[in-house]
Design a protein around this motif. Structure first.
Motif, PDB file in Angstrom:
ATOM      1  N   SER A 136       0.829  -1.210   0.000  1.00 57.69           N
ATOM      2  CA  SER A 136       0.000   0.000   0.000  1.00 57.69           C
ATOM      3  C   SER A 136       0.858   1.253   0.000  1.00 57.69           C
ATOM      4  O   SER A 136       0.498   2.266  -0.624  1.00 57.69           O
ATOM      5  CB  SER A 136      -0.933  -0.009   1.220  1.00 57.69           C
ATOM      6  OG  SER A 136      -0.189  -0.084   2.418  1.00 57.69           O
ATOM      7  N   GLU A 137       2.022   1.198   0.673  1.00 52.31           N
ATOM      8  CA  GLU A 137       2.902   2.361   0.722  1.00 52.31           C
ATOM      9  C   GLU A 137       3.466   2.680  -0.666  1.00 52.31           C
ATOM     10  O   GLU A 137       3.453   3.839  -1.117  1.00 52.31           O
ATOM     11  CB  GLU A 137       4.054   2.122   1.704  1.00 52.31           C
ATOM     12  CG  GLU A 137       3.639   2.000   3.164  1.00 52.31           C
ATOM     13  CD  GLU A 137       3.088   0.622   3.499  1.00 52.31           C
ATOM     14  OE1 GLU A 137       2.497   0.475   4.596  1.00 52.31           O
ATOM     15  OE2 GLU A 137       3.229  -0.307   2.662  1.00 52.31           O
ATOM     16  N   THR A 138       3.971   1.657  -1.353  1.00 51.75           N
ATOM     17  CA  THR A 138       4.523   1.861  -2.686  1.00 51.75           C
ATOM     18  C   THR A 138       3.424   2.261  -3.661  1.00 51.75           C
ATOM     19  O   THR A 138       3.636   3.093  -4.555  1.00 51.75           O
ATOM     20  CB  THR A 138       5.221   0.585  -3.182  1.00 51.75           C
ATOM     21  OG1 THR A 138       6.222   0.206  -2.240  1.00 51.75           O
ATOM     22  CG2 THR A 138       5.863   0.802  -4.530  1.00 51.75           C
ATOM     23  N   TYR A 169       2.595  -0.228 -12.820  1.00 48.64           N
ATOM     24  CA  TYR A 169       2.458  -0.678 -11.434  1.00 48.64           C
ATOM     25  C   TYR A 169       1.001  -0.628 -10.996  1.00 48.64           C
ATOM     26  O   TYR A 169       0.485  -1.580 -10.388  1.00 48.64           O
ATOM     27  CB  TYR A 169       3.318   0.196 -10.519  1.00 48.64           C
ATOM     28  CG  TYR A 169       3.374  -0.292  -9.086  1.00 48.64           C
ATOM     29  CD1 TYR A 169       4.239  -1.322  -8.701  1.00 48.64           C
ATOM     30  CD2 TYR A 169       2.549   0.269  -8.106  1.00 48.64           C
ATOM     31  CE1 TYR A 169       4.283  -1.777  -7.394  1.00 48.64           C
ATOM     32  CE2 TYR A 169       2.585  -0.183  -6.791  1.00 48.64           C
ATOM     33  CZ  TYR A 169       3.450  -1.199  -6.442  1.00 48.64           C
ATOM     34  OH  TYR A 169       3.481  -1.650  -5.145  1.00 48.64           O
ATOM     35  N   LEU A 170       0.322   0.474 -11.305  1.00 48.62           N
ATOM     36  CA  LEU A 170      -1.080   0.588 -10.909  1.00 48.62           C
ATOM     37  C   LEU A 170      -1.951  -0.430 -11.642  1.00 48.62           C
ATOM     38  O   LEU A 170      -2.934  -0.932 -11.087  1.00 48.62           O
ATOM     39  CB  LEU A 170      -1.608   2.002 -11.173  1.00 48.62           C
ATOM     40  CG  LEU A 170      -0.929   3.150 -10.413  1.00 48.62           C
ATOM     41  CD1 LEU A 170      -1.682   4.461 -10.651  1.00 48.62           C
ATOM     42  CD2 LEU A 170      -0.831   2.857  -8.928  1.00 48.62           C
ATOM     43  N   PRO A 214      -8.427   7.278  -9.814  1.00 52.77           N
ATOM     44  CA  PRO A 214      -7.344   6.282  -9.815  1.00 52.77           C
ATOM     45  C   PRO A 214      -7.805   4.989  -9.151  1.00 52.77           C
ATOM     46  O   PRO A 214      -8.755   5.000  -8.345  1.00 52.77           O
ATOM     47  CB  PRO A 214      -6.240   6.961  -9.006  1.00 52.77           C
ATOM     48  CG  PRO A 214      -6.954   7.943  -8.130  1.00 52.77           C
ATOM     49  CD  PRO A 214      -8.113   8.433  -8.950  1.00 52.77           C
ATOM     50  N   PRO A 215      -7.171   3.872  -9.466  1.00 55.49           N
ATOM     51  CA  PRO A 215      -7.563   2.602  -8.844  1.00 55.49           C
ATOM     52  C   PRO A 215      -7.185   2.574  -7.366  1.00 55.49           C
ATOM     53  O   PRO A 215      -6.394   3.395  -6.892  1.00 55.49           O
ATOM     54  CB  PRO A 215      -6.759   1.572  -9.643  1.00 55.49           C
ATOM     55  CG  PRO A 215      -5.562   2.330 -10.113  1.00 55.49           C
ATOM     56  CD  PRO A 215      -6.051   3.712 -10.402  1.00 55.49           C
ATOM     57  N   SER A 240      -2.870  -8.559  -3.623  1.00 54.53           N
ATOM     58  CA  SER A 240      -1.590  -8.598  -4.334  1.00 54.53           C
ATOM     59  C   SER A 240      -0.407  -8.275  -3.426  1.00 54.53           C
ATOM     60  O   SER A 240       0.747  -8.332  -3.873  1.00 54.53           O
ATOM     61  CB  SER A 240      -1.609  -7.602  -5.499  1.00 54.53           C
ATOM     62  OG  SER A 240      -1.635  -6.263  -5.019  1.00 54.53           O
ATOM     63  N   ALA A 241      -0.667  -7.951  -2.156  1.00 58.15           N
ATOM     64  CA  ALA A 241       0.401  -7.536  -1.233  1.00 58.15           C
ATOM     65  C   ALA A 241       1.543  -8.555  -1.206  1.00 58.15           C
ATOM     66  O   ALA A 241       1.317  -9.760  -1.060  1.00 58.15           O
ATOM     67  CB  ALA A 241      -0.163  -7.348   0.171  1.00 58.15           C
ATOM     68  N   GLY A 242       2.765  -8.062  -1.368  1.00 62.97           N
ATOM     69  CA  GLY A 242       3.944  -8.917  -1.334  1.00 62.97           C
ATOM     70  C   GLY A 242       4.353  -9.485  -2.672  1.00 62.97           C
ATOM     71  O   GLY A 242       5.446 -10.043  -2.800  1.00 62.97           O
TER      72      GLY A 242
END
Length: 253
Positions: free
Chosen positions: A84-86, A107-108, A123-124, A130-132
């Motif tokens: 979530s940070e990235t 990436y998005l 934005p999405p 998908s985390a990790g």
């Protein structure tokens, strides 16, 4: 490996390529949903015009077309692990071209999701499932895209301005209902050769389309999976598409 986006349905692309007329030029007014430019199995035309109506996707194609070795190295250096940070950092990127812009887009696309009922312009949101995940494999398609886009002329116009019969092989794959209807109304007056395909629910719709254009060659393609649906196809040149028998109602195929 197929490019990560902008490609045609594989079965549809194969059908177009194997049933194409002789051509020196290809024109694709509706490149947003996929483009024949990225199908390397086709005969390379002398000129290839690709129109992409969506501004972001148009910028992506332009960026890939100009992508340098140093740009690719910079792309590899970005953080491609889903978090979530990235994700928030990627959303905040304001670049409209270059590696930063392409990183944000890819990436998005890989770790984002659109919420039901959301404004398409919004934005999405981060897909927590998908985390990790390391999604850097999306970069593997870029060299193929760059090869496919070499020598292609890109435009960002109203697609209907490119629907004409100026001697090009027109690949007409509209998706918006208003574009489908507008293209169908012009098919009889096009001077050049064209391949038109429309997504339909079943074979009945294919036959109905054939009855509308009895002087054209029309074929309904049943694909392997019922989930993928069917296409009604119209050409104004002799192709290998299987004709539809309309009996006494017309000579269309």
């Amino acid at each position: 490996m197929k490019p990560p986006f902008g490609t045609l349905n594989a079965r549809l692309a194969e059908t177009i390529i194997s049933n194409a007329p002789k051509y020196r030029a290809i024109s694709e007014p509706f490149g947003d949903g996929g483009t024949l430019a990225l199908e390397l199995a086709k005969r390379k035309p002398k000129t290839h015009n690709l129109n992409v109506e969506d501004e972001s996707l148009f910028s992506v194609f332009l960026t890939v077309q100009k992508l340098s070795i140093s740009d690719r190295k910079r792309l590899k250096g970005f953080d491609w692990v889903a978090s979530s940070e990235t994700f928030d950092k990627a959303v905040a990127i304001t670049a409209t071209e270059g590696p930063e812009f392409l990183y944000r887009f890819l990436y998005l696309k890989k770790v984002g999701m659109k919420m039901a009922g959301a404004d398409p312009a919004d934005p999405p949101q981060f897909d927590v499932l998908s985390a990790g995940d390391d999604v850097s494999d999306v970069l593997m398609g870029l060299p193929i895209m760059k090869v496919g886009l070499k020598g292609v002329t890109l435009t960002n116009d109203d697609p209907m301005t490119h629907v004409s019969g100026g001697g090009d092989f027109l690949v007409l794959l509209p998706k918006k209902p208003e574009h489908v209807d507008a293209v169908k109304s012009r098919l009889g007056s096009l001077g050049g050769t064209f391949f038109f395909a429309e997504k339909v629910a079943d074979g009945t719709e294919v036959i109905d389309l054939a009855k509308q254009y009895p002087t054209f060659i029309v074929s309904g393609q049943k694909v392997a999976s019922i989930m993928m649906g069917s296409f009604a196809m119209v050409t104004n040149y002799d192709s290998g598409l299987v004709p539809i028998d309309l009996g006494e109602k017309g000579s269309g195929h």
